[in-house]
Every structure is written in structure tokens, then in C-alpha cells.
Design an enzyme around this catalytic site. Sequence first.
Site, PDB file in Angstrom:
ATOM      1  N   CYS A  45      -2.436   8.390   4.273  1.00 43.27           N
ATOM      2  CA  CYS A  45      -2.481   8.081   2.844  1.00 43.27           C
ATOM      3  C   CYS A  45      -3.880   8.320   2.282  1.00 43.27           C
ATOM      4  O   CYS A  45      -4.042   8.524   1.078  1.00 43.27           O
ATOM      5  CB  CYS A  45      -2.048   6.643   2.597  1.00 43.27           C
ATOM      6  SG  CYS A  45      -2.923   5.422   3.572  1.00 43.27           S
ATOM      7  N   GLU A  50       0.884  -1.179   0.000  1.00 39.36           N
ATOM      8  CA  GLU A  50       0.000   0.000   0.000  1.00 39.36           C
ATOM      9  C   GLU A  50       0.909   1.212   0.000  1.00 39.36           C
ATOM     10  O   GLU A  50       1.741   1.367   0.893  1.00 39.36           O
ATOM     11  CB  GLU A  50      -0.928  -0.027   1.221  1.00 39.36           C
ATOM     12  CG  GLU A  50      -2.096   0.937   1.107  1.00 39.36           C
ATOM     13  CD  GLU A  50      -1.780   2.304   1.684  1.00 39.36           C
ATOM     14  OE1 GLU A  50      -1.474   3.212   0.866  1.00 39.36           O
ATOM     15  OE2 GLU A  50      -1.823   2.460   2.894  1.00 39.36           O
TER      16      GLU A  50
END
Length: 519
Positions: A328, A294
Amino acid sequence: MSDTLMAGFLPFEHEPYFDFARAEVAQAQRAAFRQVREQYVGRTFDLLIGGEPAQGNGTFAVCNPAVPGEALWHFQNATPAQLGQAVAGAQAAFETWRFSDPFQRASIFKRAAELLRARRLEFNAVMTLENAKNWAEADGEVAESVDHFEVFAREAMRWAQGKAVYPMPDEHVTTVYEPLGVVAVISPWNFPSAIPLGMAVGALAAGNTVVWKPAAETPLSSLLMIELLFEAGLPRGAVQFLTGSDEVLGDPLVDHPGVRMVAFTGSKEIGCRIMERAAKVQPGQRWLKRVMAEMGGKDPTVVCADADLEAAAQGIVASAFGYAGQKCSACSRVIAEQSVYDGLLRRVTELAAELRPGLPEDNAAVGPVIHAASAERIRGYVARGRDTARLVLGGGGEGAFVEPTIFADVTPDDPLFREEIFGPVLSFTPARDWEHAIELANDSEYGLTAAFYSRDPHKLSEARRRIHVGNLYLNRKCTGALSGTHAFGGYGMSGTNAKVGGPDYLFWFLQTKTVAQRY
């Protein structure tokens, strides 16, 4: 899931957050900070290799981002030999853990959830000191960690059942799932409990063992979770804990032939490097390594002319400036239809201007970024942005503190629009209409989260189909995914789309076996 396998499991419910507006809860959180300072500050913590504590080649200090020069605690620098010992220890433990009863695994996770519930305020305080989250942000993450334990307890049982196949008249055929081996868990500093725990408990729930490498900025938040798992009954060799330099624990950990899989969360640059290195078969390696990554985002919020502008403004401010934009999933681009652009910009600016900086330990709305070097990098974007866009709010700050900053009239070719800044910097870009807004939202190499505000069912339906992200939120902010409900992971350069907390997540940590027996 069968009634037999589900025996002892109540229906899943998300862990509720603490209400710090209540005086007794706030008082208890302050007491937890005093306890943590008395219990942990000044201590040196060990590596965990083969179930035993170990010292490395010297130590490094973990510092408080909010208080320049304050060293909190110290951790070991692992040596190359200790990396090899840790992988070997994980391999040895795998030979037992791989055959453990799934109900045993689930019971350990359930017990860990109970232990964490009793210590949430302590874990909140450790995290706030290590990475400067305020109380609500830290509590949200620790609550998510409780949810991870509960979710993966259930997922361990569900995947143990295998899958049904189409029958044969003269054979009994089953499809079952088996663990892979040693999983290297490499985690970031911004979510030092929930992110590594999700990767590690996913691996453990599937029957794998783990080499856990936390971010150097936040190792105690990880170590406490590991000790909690051991207290709950996890065999000590099932997790190896290593801290130290990237020279020892970066490429060498990814390259090690005994590592079967790498689970990573962090920057696009490092994620791409891991993908490239893991593709090479090392001498003695007997598999193709699996990589789960990720790697961040450049997350848009689209606001249509018919949207509830107050709800949109509130959601934008919360998702852009919560934890100083260091998520994020944080909103970093607002794309609004021209007719509501000025009004939305004005309202978002008003709300952001009300945010007051201060110490996270005092529960300030806006704390520092992780360190002064990160602040300088962010200020570089702000300085360059002054030449390409209109600065509406902020742009200043001292040390590791960066003011909530808003730029207006940002063009799609501007780095403010395209690059992940990972700080409290928000760009506004006008769109001709809602369809153009969707085009602009998709104009990114990333595809993690997005928010879309509209009252029109047709526009909402089109947004569902056309916005290219892993997590799309309609009429709500683009942060705050809940384990077990909002399976989290993105498209494109946001990563491999492994959806932590979702129904398919454990498949990443498993391999499939078909067994056919002739009658």
C-alpha cells in the site's frame, strides 16, 4: 515512563536484518526452506476456538503463487456457528484478560520477541512460500514483527499509567484508560505477519481479546504468530483463529453484536463497506462499534530539479518494484520537474530493466504477484495504458508474473495516475515546477505515503507543510516504515490514520475513564 515501570526494559533498538550476501546466512535460509517443506507441506491446520482446535465444514488449499498448481497446506472453512462460538470465547476471555497486569502483558510480548528471533528464518520461508516475497522482503517483515512485540511491550506499560489532570483542592482525580472488548482483526495477504500482528498485539496490549481472521492466501504466517504468543504465555482464549469464506467471516463478523471493534487492513472498497456496516447498531449490541481501517494508497515520489537524481532513481525503483509493487506504500507515481524529467526517467528505466524475474524461494529480485487473477487485472491496466500514455518498459509477463512496467507522459486524469493498481506499474508525469509537483502529488483521493527529493531547505520545509499524506519521506524512498519510529497510517481514502507502531496507536483500542474522589 517511571523507572519502576521501565525496570527490565533496555532501550529499544530495531531488529537488524539478515545479510543474505553472507554465504552462511544464505545457506541457513535455504535450510529453513527445506525444514518448512518437510514440517508443514501437506498438513491440514485447525481453527482455534475457545483455546481448543476445531475442524470446520471442509478445507481449502493454500497455494504457492510462484509455482502453478502447487498446494502447500490446507485450512478449515469455519461455519456460522463457529463464528458465534469464537466471539463468545473471546468475550469470556475478556473478563479475565481485561484485568491482567500490564507488566504481565509486556512480559509475554518480550518473551514472544525472543522466540521469534530464534525462528526468523523459518517464518521467512513460510511467508515466501505463501505470498511470494523474496528473502529480503520476507525478512524485513518478520523483523518488523519482532519490533512490534518490543514496541507494544513498552506501550502496554506506558498507557497503563493514565494521564495527569489539572488538580482540584478537595478531590483526587485520575484519567485512566480501559479496554473495549472483542476486536475483530481482518488482515491482508501482502503483509501476513506484521499487519495482523500489529493490530492484534495493539488490541491485546490494551487488554482486549481478538478474533483473528487472516487472508485466505496466507493463513499459516498468521497461525504461527498466534502459536508463538501462546508459547510465550498468552492465555489461549485471548485469541480466536478463524479461516474460511467471506460469506461466513466477512459481513457476519463485522455485524456480530458481540464485536466491539473492527481493525481492518485491505482495499478501499472493503474498508468503506466495513465502515458502513459497522455504523448500524445490531439487535443486542450495547455500543457504537469502533472501526480502524487502512485502505491503500496511490503514492507519489516528487523529484525537484535540484535533487540528487541517482538517489531518487534508486529509491523509486526500490519502492515501486519491491515485492512486485504489492504494498500500500509502494511508489506508483513519479512527478518530476520538467528539466530533470527525461534524465530521471532514463535512469529509473535502466535500473528497473536490470531486475530479473524468478522464484522467490531462490531469492529472485522480481517474483510473481499473488495469483494469476491479480496479474490479469494488472495487465488490463497495462493494455488500456498503451492507448493513453507512452510505454517505456515492460508490459508483459506470463501467468502470475508481471514485468516491471513504466509508463511516461501520464496525464493527471489517467487511471494510471489515479487508481491503485497494486502491481509493478509505475507512471511518470512532468511538472512545470516544484510547486506544481506538490499540487499533482496531492491530486488523489488517497494520502498514505509520499517521497520528496530536493536539496533546498525551503522546498523541504514547504513539502513538510503542504504534502497531504500520513507518512512523508524526504530524500528517501516511500516504503520501509519501522515500527516504533515511522508511525504508519494515512489520510483520506487511505484510511482512518491510526498510526501503527506510534505513540498514539493504543488509544484506538481504549476508552477513557475519569474518576473523581472527594477527600
